[in-house]
Design an enzyme around this catalytic site. Structure first.
Site, short mmCIF file in Angstrom:
data_model
loop_
_atom_site.label_atom_id
_atom_site.label_comp_id
_atom_site.label_asym_id
_atom_site.label_seq_id
_atom_site.Cartn_x
_atom_site.Cartn_y
_atom_site.Cartn_z
N HIS A 7 0.98 -1.25 0.02
CA HIS A 7 -0.14 -0.06 0.04
C HIS A 7 0.88 1.23 0.09
CE1 HIS A 7 -3.83 -2.09 0.44
NE2 HIS A 7 -3.10 -2.68 1.64
N ASP A 45 -2.42 -10.56 -2.49
CA ASP A 45 -3.06 -9.91 -1.16
C ASP A 45 -4.36 -9.66 -1.49
OD1 ASP A 45 -1.82 -8.75 1.70
OD2 ASP A 45 -3.59 -7.67 0.98
N HIS A 67 -6.12 -7.29 -0.50
CA HIS A 67 -6.38 -5.92 -0.77
C HIS A 67 -5.44 -5.50 -2.02
CE1 HIS A 67 -6.78 -6.60 3.66
NE2 HIS A 67 -7.86 -5.92 3.56
N ASP A 90 -4.07 -13.16 3.23
CA ASP A 90 -5.27 -12.76 4.03
C ASP A 90 -6.48 -13.11 3.17
OD1 ASP A 90 -4.53 -10.84 1.94
OD2 ASP A 90 -4.41 -9.14 3.55
C1 OKP Z 1 -3.11 -4.27 4.62
B1 OKP Z 1 -2.68 -5.29 3.76
C2 OKP Z 1 -9.62 -3.05 9.68
C3 OKP Z 1 -9.81 -2.12 8.53
C4 OKP Z 1 -8.97 -2.36 7.40
C5 OKP Z 1 -6.82 -1.62 6.57
C6 OKP Z 1 -6.28 -2.84 6.06
C7 OKP Z 1 -4.82 -2.73 5.50
C8 OKP Z 1 -4.53 -4.23 4.83
N1 OKP Z 1 -10.00 -2.87 11.03
N2 OKP Z 1 -7.74 -1.43 7.57
O1 OKP Z 1 -3.09 -5.32 2.34
O2 OKP Z 1 -2.88 -6.94 4.15
ZN ZN Z 2 -4.03 -7.34 2.72
#
Ligand code: OKP
Ligand code: ZN
Length: 347
Positions: free
Chosen positions: A163, A199, A201, A288
């Site tokens: 990110h 990932d 995200h 994830d």
């Molecule tokens: C980082 B990576 C959770 C809300 C989500 C941001 C997620 C970041 C993910 N309470 N917050 O891509 O695994």
């Molecule tokens: Zn992620």
């Protein structure tokens, strides 16, 4: 495969992140990397070594100098605001969106912190800079292995990186480790490099860094940003720009997607990477996508990760794995080694 472990990673240990108006315990915790390390040892994936240090110039190939300067002094500036800050994580409260100016660097630390970030969920702590830059060193070392002729390498990086953009942090990420690896491969003589981000995200930082470049192809399979973090990037119509047009591939999938559909998307991405003519592959390896992940929505099962590794190996490219997300902490080691073992069996 050689594994590069960042033994400085525990220096980054956020306590709280902002979530729905509340400070909640961080999901991105040091134990994550410890579980992976244990599993790597138990399953004998390869030698686990420390990475040699890298200079700021290596990081500056993908990050703005003023951003690196900010990161390196941020904690001291935070504590200088108020000595009681020494016991609190640093989180931003202001952001210069759209019509605000970003060319004038504010003298105010909180204002600068907002300029260099995009969420309030990524606490900066006393050791964040140290941990993050040594994570970058692991990614550079993994790239170095491929340049020396290795088929694969694994950078066990923490905090994650995908990110983080050219001049911003967010999403638990500060230094974009995958981008560092890809750039090192380019600088070491590989003509075309691909980054495949699996990932949950979208890797908005990596996409943005390479968006207008034809020498690095970015592909990502992720939760649809209409409903999933990071929300503002990762749609299918983002195809790259300028010289980089058609060197960016986003495959957003709805929350709830299971392995069969997910696998088709990843295999499609691998075919595009092959058609592009990549000489090496960087995999942003987030775990994830697991059905038990507390903040994500895909439904991959533990055994599916063996197939993921096999499919990645079948692409036939020198491959550097860079560790990203995954928050079902106790299961992370199993899933990571499943990918790597699947890869090694098929490679
Ligand atoms: C980082 B990576 C959770 C809300 C989500 C941001 C997620 C970041 C993910 N309470 N917050 O891509 O695994
Ligand atoms: Zn992620």
């Amino acid at each position: 495969m050689q594994v590069f472990y960042n033994d400085r990673h525990p220096l980054h240990h956020g306590r709280h992140e902002m979530f729905r108006g509340e400070l909640v315990p961080c999901f991105e915790v040091p134990e994550r990397a410890d579980f992976v390390l244990q599993a790597l040892r138990a399953r004998a994936i390869g030698d686990i070594v420390a990475a040699p240090g890298i200079g700021i110039d290596v990081l500056a190939r993908v990050h703005a100098r003023r951003y690196l300067e900010f990161l390196s002094t941020a904690w001291d500036e935070w504590v200088a605001l108020d000595p009681r800050n020494a016991g609190r994580d640093a989180l931003p409260s202001y952001w210069p969106i759209r019509t605000f100016r970003s060319d004038v660097l504010p003298a105010s630390f909180p204002a600068r912190m907002g300029l260099f970030s995009f969420d309030a969920g990524s606490p900066l702590t006393a050791g964040t800079w140290e941990a993050a830059r040594w994570g970058g060193a692991c990614a550079a070392a993994a790239a170095g292995q491929l340049l020396a002729g290795a088929r694969s390498a694994f950078a066990l990086t923490r905090p994650p990186g995908h990110h983080a953009g050219h001049d911003f942090f967010g999403g638990y990420c500060f230094i974009n480790n995958a981008a560092v690896a890809a750039q090192c491969l380019r600088d070491g003589g590989m003509r075309k490099v691909a980054v495949l981000d699996i990932d949950y995200h979208h890797g908005n930082g990596t996409q943005a860094i390479f968006y207008e470049r034809a020498d690095v192809f970015f592909a990502s399979v992720h939760g649809d940003p209409l409903t999933e973090y990071p929300y503002y990037l990762g749609h299918a119509d983002e195809r790259g720009a300028g010289a980089g047009l058609d060197c960016n591939l986003n495959l957003p999938l709805p929350k709830g997607t299971g392995f069969a559909d997910w696998r088709k998307a990843m295999d499609f991405a691998l075919r595009r990477i092959s058609a592009y003519g990549a000489e090496a592959l960087v995999v942003s390896l987030g775990l994830d996508t697991f059905e038990g992940d507390p903040i994500s929505g895909f439904r991959l099962a533990s055994a599916d990760y063996l197939r993921v590794g096999e499919d990645l190996a079948a692409a036939g490219l020198p491959t550097a794995f860079v560790f990203e997300g995954g928050y079902a902490v106790a299961d992370l080691g199993l899933h990571t080694v499943n990918v790597l073992e699947g890869f090694l069996q098929r490679a």
